[in-house]
Write an enzyme that holds these catalytic residues in place. Structure first.
Site, PDB file in Angstrom:
ATOM      1  CG  HIS A 155      -2.119  -0.830   1.105  1.00 21.52           C
ATOM      2  ND1 HIS A 155      -2.106  -2.166   1.445  1.00 21.52           N
ATOM      3  CD2 HIS A 155      -3.374  -0.574   0.651  1.00 21.52           C
ATOM      4  CE1 HIS A 155      -3.297  -2.692   1.213  1.00 21.52           C
ATOM      5  NE2 HIS A 155      -4.091  -1.747   0.725  1.00 21.52           N
ATOM      6  CE  LYS A 159      -3.799  -0.518   4.857  1.00 18.72           C
ATOM      7  NZ  LYS A 159      -5.051   0.092   5.317  1.00 18.72           N
TER       8      LYS A 159
HETATM    9  P1  NAD Z   1      -7.690   9.717   4.833  1.00 21.41           P
HETATM   10  O1  NAD Z   1      -6.832   9.982   6.034  1.00 21.41           O
HETATM   11  O2  NAD Z   1      -7.319  10.317   3.540  1.00 21.41           O
HETATM   12  O3  NAD Z   1      -9.214  10.115   5.146  1.00 21.41           O
HETATM   13  C1  NAD Z   1      -9.841   9.934   6.369  1.00 21.41           C
HETATM   14  C2  NAD Z   1     -10.680  11.175   6.581  1.00 21.41           C
HETATM   15  O4  NAD Z   1     -11.494  10.984   7.737  1.00 21.41           O
HETATM   16  C3  NAD Z   1      -9.816  12.424   6.830  1.00 21.41           C
HETATM   17  O5  NAD Z   1     -10.251  13.465   5.987  1.00 21.41           O
HETATM   18  C4  NAD Z   1     -10.078  12.744   8.290  1.00 21.41           C
HETATM   19  O6  NAD Z   1     -10.018  14.119   8.570  1.00 21.41           O
HETATM   20  C5  NAD Z   1     -11.506  12.189   8.420  1.00 21.41           C
HETATM   21  N1  NAD Z   1     -11.870  12.028   9.822  1.00 21.41           N
HETATM   22  C6  NAD Z   1     -11.230  11.306  10.770  1.00 21.41           C
HETATM   23  N2  NAD Z   1     -11.860  11.445  11.944  1.00 21.41           N
HETATM   24  C7  NAD Z   1     -12.915  12.272  11.736  1.00 21.41           C
HETATM   25  C8  NAD Z   1     -13.953  12.782  12.549  1.00 21.41           C
HETATM   26  N3  NAD Z   1     -14.008  12.495  13.853  1.00 21.41           N
HETATM   27  N4  NAD Z   1     -14.885  13.586  11.992  1.00 21.41           N
HETATM   28  C9  NAD Z   1     -14.831  13.898  10.674  1.00 21.41           C
HETATM   29  N5  NAD Z   1     -13.876  13.440   9.841  1.00 21.41           N
HETATM   30  C10 NAD Z   1     -12.936  12.631  10.364  1.00 21.41           C
HETATM   31  O7  NAD Z   1      -7.738   8.115   4.719  1.00 21.41           O
HETATM   32  P2  NAD Z   1      -8.326   7.231   3.521  1.00 21.41           P
HETATM   33  O8  NAD Z   1      -7.203   6.716   2.699  1.00 21.41           O
HETATM   34  O9  NAD Z   1      -9.454   7.912   2.877  1.00 21.41           O
HETATM   35  O10 NAD Z   1      -8.856   5.979   4.357  1.00 21.41           O
HETATM   36  C11 NAD Z   1      -9.810   6.119   5.388  1.00 21.41           C
HETATM   37  C12 NAD Z   1     -10.098   4.751   5.986  1.00 21.41           C
HETATM   38  O11 NAD Z   1     -10.656   3.899   4.983  1.00 21.41           O
HETATM   39  C13 NAD Z   1      -8.851   4.027   6.497  1.00 21.41           C
HETATM   40  O12 NAD Z   1      -9.206   3.264   7.619  1.00 21.41           O
HETATM   41  C14 NAD Z   1      -8.474   3.126   5.339  1.00 21.41           C
HETATM   42  O13 NAD Z   1      -7.704   2.012   5.730  1.00 21.41           O
HETATM   43  C15 NAD Z   1      -9.845   2.734   4.878  1.00 21.41           C
HETATM   44  N6  NAD Z   1      -9.940   2.255   3.485  1.00 21.41           N
HETATM   45  C16 NAD Z   1     -10.812   1.272   3.261  1.00 21.41           C
HETATM   46  C17 NAD Z   1     -11.032   0.824   1.980  1.00 21.41           C
HETATM   47  C18 NAD Z   1     -12.080  -0.238   1.777  1.00 21.41           C
HETATM   48  O14 NAD Z   1     -12.213  -0.741   0.651  1.00 21.41           O
HETATM   49  N7  NAD Z   1     -12.864  -0.552   2.789  1.00 21.41           N
HETATM   50  C19 NAD Z   1     -10.342   1.370   0.898  1.00 21.41           C
HETATM   51  C20 NAD Z   1      -9.441   2.409   1.166  1.00 21.41           C
HETATM   52  C21 NAD Z   1      -9.256   2.858   2.473  1.00 21.41           C
END
Ligand code: NAD
Length: 268
Positions: A155, A159
Site C-alpha cells: 500500500h 497507510k
Molecule cells: P484519509 O486519512 O485520507 O481520510 C480519512 C478522513 O477521515 C480524513 O479526511 C479525516 O479528517 C476524516 N476524519 C477522521 N476522523 C474524523 C472525525 N471524527 N470527523 C470527521 N472526519 C474525520 O484516509 P483514507 O485513505 O481515505 O482511508 C480512510 C479509511 O478507509 C482508512 O481506515 C483506510 O484504511 C480505509 N480504506 C478502506 C477501503 C475499503 O475498501 N474498505 C479502501 C481504502 C481505504
C-alpha cells in the site's frame, strides 16, 4: 428507488472518491458529508472537494446536519467510526463502514450495533477483492493442508495500519477454512535465523511505498509448483463503486451486521 446518502470524512482520499461515485449514481441522492471541526474544508461544497464542480451540498462538522440521510458511508478512522456508530444507533441510520484496523473487541462493538441498525462492515469494498476471498477459500479447501501459505500486501506510504485489513481477512478466511486459529499460526515478518518454515503457519509480508493503491497476493506453494492469487487496485474509485453497491443493498435490508460477501451474494 432513491437513497439519501451522507459521506463521513468526506475530505479524505476515499471521501472525495465516494462523493464522485455517489453523485454519479442514478439511485443515490447525496445529502451531505462531514469533516473534522479543525478541517480547512468546513462549509465547503462537496462537489468542489471531489473536483467535479459545485453540487450545492456543503460539508458540516455536526452529524445532526445529516439527519436527511438513510445510509451513511464511513471511511474515516477507528475512533471516529466508533463514535459515528453510536449516533447511527440513536437515529436509526444504516451505515457502510469502510474504515479498517479494528481490534476483535471493536469488531464486537460493531456487531452488537448490528442488532439495532443495518451495517455493512467491509475492510475492502472492491468487488474483485471479495471474489479473491472466495477464491482463496476454494483453494485452501483443495490444497491448503499441504502447501505453504503466505500473504503479501502493498500500500501507499500514508497507510496507518499493517497488515492491511484485507490481508488479515484473507488470513482469516484461510485459517477458518483449514480449522486453524490465525492468532496462533500467523507469522508477521521474519528476520535473522528464523529456522525452517513450519508448514501450518500463515506468513504475512507488507510493503509501504509511494502511491500504491492496494495489492494483495495469496501464495499456495508446494515443491515444484505454486499458485498465486493476486488482486491489484489501480484506482480508489473501485472501492468507492463497491461502497455504492453496499449502500444500495443495505438500504433494502433489516438490521444486522453484514459483509461485502453478503452484498455480492457470495455467502452460502
Ligand atoms: P484519509 O486519512 O485520507 O481520510 C480519512 C478522513 O477521515 C480524513 O479526511 C479525516 O479528517 C476524516 N476524519 C477522521 N476522523 C474524523 C472525525 N471524527 N470527523 C470527521 N472526519 C474525520 O484516509 P483514507 O485513505 O481515505 O482511508 C480512510 C479509511 O478507509 C482508512 O481506515 C483506510 O484504511 C480505509 N480504506 C478502506 C477501503 C475499503 O475498501 N474498505 C479502501 C481504502 C481505504
Amino acid at each position: 428507488m432513491t437513497i439519501n446518502v451522507a459521506i463521513l470524512g468526506c475530505s479524505g482520499r476515499m471521501g472525495r472518491n465516494l462523493i464522485q461515485a455517489a453523485s454519479e449514481h442514478k439511485h443515490i441522492n447525496l445529502v451531505g458529508g462531514n469533516v473534522r471541526a479543525s478541517s480547512s474544508f468546513v462549509n465547503f461544497d462537496l462537489g468542489e472537494l471531489a473536483g467535479i464542480g459545485a453540487i450545492g451540498q456543503k460539508t458540516s462538522t455536526d452529524l445532526n446536519d445529516l439527519l436527511a440521510a438513510d445510509v451513511l458511508i464511513d471511511f474515516t478512522s477507528i475512533e471516529s467510526t466508533l463514535e459515528n456508530i453510536k449516533w447511527c444507533q440513536q437515529h436509526k441510520k444504516a451505515i457502510v463502514i469502510g474504515t479498517t484496523g479494528f481490534s476483535a473487541a471493536q469488531v464486537e462493538i460493531i456487531e452488537q450495533a448490528g442488532k439495532n441498525i443495518p451495517i455493512v462492515l467491509a475492510p475492502n469494498t472492491s468487488v474483485g477483492v471479495n471474489l479473491l476471498f472466495k477464491l482463496v477459500e476454494i483453494t485452501a479447501k483443495a490444497i491448503g493442508d499441504y502447501t505453504d501459505i503466505e500473504i503479501f500486501e502493498a500500500h501507499h506510504r500514508f497507510k496507518k495500519d499493517a497488515p492491511s485489513g484485507t490481508a488479515m481477512k484473507i488470513g482469516e478466511v484461510i485459517a477458518d477454512t483449514l480449522g486453524r486459529n490465525l492468532d496462533e499460526c500467523a507469522i508477521y515478518g521474519r528476520e535473522g535465523i528464523t529456522d525452517e518454515r513450519k508448514q501450518d503457519t500463515i506468513g504475512f509480508a507488507t510493503v509501504r511505498a509511494g502511491d500504491i493503491i492496494g495489492e494483495h497476493t495469496a501464495f499456495f506453494a508446494d515443491l515444484g509448483e505454486r499458485l498465486e492469487i493476486t488482486h491489484k487496485a489501480s484506482s480508489r474509485m473501485t472501492f468507492a463503486l463497491g461502497a455504492m453497491r453496499a449502500t444500495t443493498w443495505l438500504a433494502k435490508v433489516k438490521e444486522g451486521c453484514y459483509t461485502m460477501q453478503d452484498v455480492l451474494g457470495l455467502t452460502e
